[in-house]
Design a protein around this motif. Sequence first.
Motif, PDB file in Angstrom:
ATOM      1  N   SER A 254       0.845  -1.211   0.393  1.00 43.56           N
ATOM      2  CA  SER A 254      -0.153   0.242  -0.019  1.00 43.56           C
ATOM      3  C   SER A 254       1.004   1.134  -0.199  1.00 43.56           C
ATOM      4  N   GLU A 255       2.069   1.240   0.173  1.00 38.05           N
ATOM      5  CA  GLU A 255       3.096   2.470   0.420  1.00 38.05           C
ATOM      6  C   GLU A 255       3.648   2.497  -0.526  1.00 38.05           C
ATOM      7  N   ALA A 256       4.219   1.719  -1.431  1.00 34.32           N
ATOM      8  CA  ALA A 256       4.449   1.254  -2.513  1.00 34.32           C
ATOM      9  C   ALA A 256       4.482   2.296  -3.755  1.00 34.32           C
ATOM     10  N   ASP A 257       5.297   2.875  -4.317  1.00 33.05           N
ATOM     11  CA  ASP A 257       5.239   3.422  -5.492  1.00 33.05           C
ATOM     12  C   ASP A 257       4.760   2.864  -6.410  1.00 33.05           C
ATOM     13  N   ASP A 258       3.584   3.155  -6.371  1.00 29.41           N
ATOM     14  CA  ASP A 258       2.998   1.875  -8.580  1.00 29.41           C
ATOM     15  C   ASP A 258       2.503   2.919  -8.979  1.00 29.41           C
ATOM     16  N   THR A 259       3.437   3.634  -9.873  1.00 29.88           N
ATOM     17  CA  THR A 259       2.801   5.041 -10.856  1.00 29.88           C
ATOM     18  C   THR A 259       3.467   3.838 -12.480  1.00 29.88           C
ATOM     19  N   VAL A 260       2.565   3.928 -12.960  1.00 28.46           N
ATOM     20  CA  VAL A 260       2.521   3.504 -14.916  1.00 28.46           C
ATOM     21  C   VAL A 260       2.639   4.479 -15.094  1.00 28.46           C
TER      22      VAL A 260
ATOM     23  N   LYS B  83      -3.042  -3.324 -18.951  1.00 24.06           N
ATOM     24  CA  LYS B  83      -1.404  -3.623 -18.284  1.00 24.06           C
ATOM     25  C   LYS B  83      -1.356  -2.104 -17.869  1.00 24.06           C
ATOM     26  N   LYS B  84      -1.994  -1.666 -17.499  1.00 25.30           N
ATOM     27  CA  LYS B  84      -1.676  -0.396 -16.668  1.00 25.30           C
ATOM     28  C   LYS B  84      -1.682  -1.359 -14.559  1.00 25.30           C
TER      29      LYS B  84
ATOM     30  N   GLN C 150       2.586  -5.616  -9.939  1.00 33.26           N
ATOM     31  CA  GLN C 150       4.094  -5.834 -10.089  1.00 33.26           C
ATOM     32  C   GLN C 150       4.652  -4.682  -9.488  1.00 33.26           C
ATOM     33  N   LYS C 151       4.779  -4.013  -9.877  1.00 31.04           N
ATOM     34  CA  LYS C 151       5.437  -2.944  -9.236  1.00 31.04           C
ATOM     35  C   LYS C 151       5.282  -3.155  -7.406  1.00 31.04           C
ATOM     36  N   ARG C 152       4.184  -2.926  -6.889  1.00 31.82           N
ATOM     37  CA  ARG C 152       4.213  -3.161  -5.752  1.00 31.82           C
ATOM     38  C   ARG C 152       4.853  -3.689  -5.195  1.00 31.82           C
ATOM     39  N   GLU C 153       4.182  -5.670  -5.940  1.00 32.15           N
ATOM     40  CA  GLU C 153       4.574  -7.168  -5.291  1.00 32.15           C
ATOM     41  C   GLU C 153       6.562  -7.075  -5.617  1.00 32.15           C
ATOM     42  N   ALA C 154       6.783  -5.958  -6.663  1.00 40.30           N
ATOM     43  CA  ALA C 154       9.001  -5.972  -6.408  1.00 40.30           C
ATOM     44  C   ALA C 154       9.058  -4.853  -4.847  1.00 40.30           C
TER      45      ALA C 154
END
Length: 370
Positions: free
Chosen positions: A189-195, A319-320, A326-330
């Motif tokens: 929830s705190e991750a930068d998931d901007t695409v 895809k977004k 994927q960014k949150r998981e990473a």
Amino acid sequence: MYELFRRQGGNIFMNRNKVVAAIALTTVACTAVTGCAPKATDTVITIDNNGNEDKLTYGYVNFVCKYNQARIDQVDLQYMGKDYWNQTAQQSSSSSSQSSSGSSETNEESAKDYIYQNMQGQYIAKQHASEVGVKLTSDDKKAIEKAAKKFMSSNSDTAIKQVGATEEYVEDYLEYETYYEKVRGKLESEADDTVTDKEANQSTFTYALFSTKSDSSSSASGDSEMSAKDKAKLKAKAEKVAAAADFDKEAKAEKADTSTYSYITAEDPADDEAMDEKVIAVAQKLQNGEVSDVIEVKDRGYYVIRMDKTHDESATKDKKKSLASQKREAAFNKQMNAWKKKIRFTLDKKLWKQIKFTDLFTTASGNATR
């Protein structure tokens, strides 16, 4: 093996309530217990946590392994076959010639390796939960206690013995799972998931494929290369499609394999995992409605493609979402790996080998659930 666990829920990192419900409602039956097991108090996993030693006992570890086995057996046993756990991944494949893995590891060994990784992740998450503001609420604890009691009362004595369950083990397992899920949720929830639009933009084309793989029964694998003469005939068919005024009509007339494919527009063709880079490279040069010349892909066949949408809005939107996930998981994995570097796990391999998926589990009549 990873896909099997993801599909069946062996990696049961769902939301907390679903985790509790899953274990609370699972009911198993099994064959007779055989063999002599090590003592429940023996240490299977020793953990050096910054100089502080923790242990996971044989009793608990055996329960976690058998419970995960039971969940898979209940749903997939009818498809896997009774000797599944003794087979290698290649032996289990319906077409082993297509497997990229040369490993001789059995499905049992692969599953246990994965479960071991899960247990490490659970321990790490619990140890660092307070650092990210995660704790168990009184409601969490009550739900865990209730679920453990439900599990013990819902299963037969034989099943409980075979899976190695005690109320304490079930509570510990659910506690670890709850910490893991809460920590995961907090970090993601705190991750930068901007695409960006550029990152996600999808182009979609329709392709007609004339496969050069032989379907001759004389081939052991059924996928050997065709003769040069037969390949030439297929290429001529592909050329007709490429030159036709109506791509769809001609592809159907020539009995080509047709489908649509979407790819990330700005991505290097070599980075596409599902479509040959030669096809993607050609697609990148096409405008909407344009049809390519014949594209020959070695060991695959002849492609002809028509660009449908250089910007596929619907596919790009999906895809977004996928890239954001994927960014949150990473971000979660990056933090977990950083924490893991400070913790050392040592496995007692002799005791670990004593945990075997010999007896199979089936759902008791009238109590099946997923």
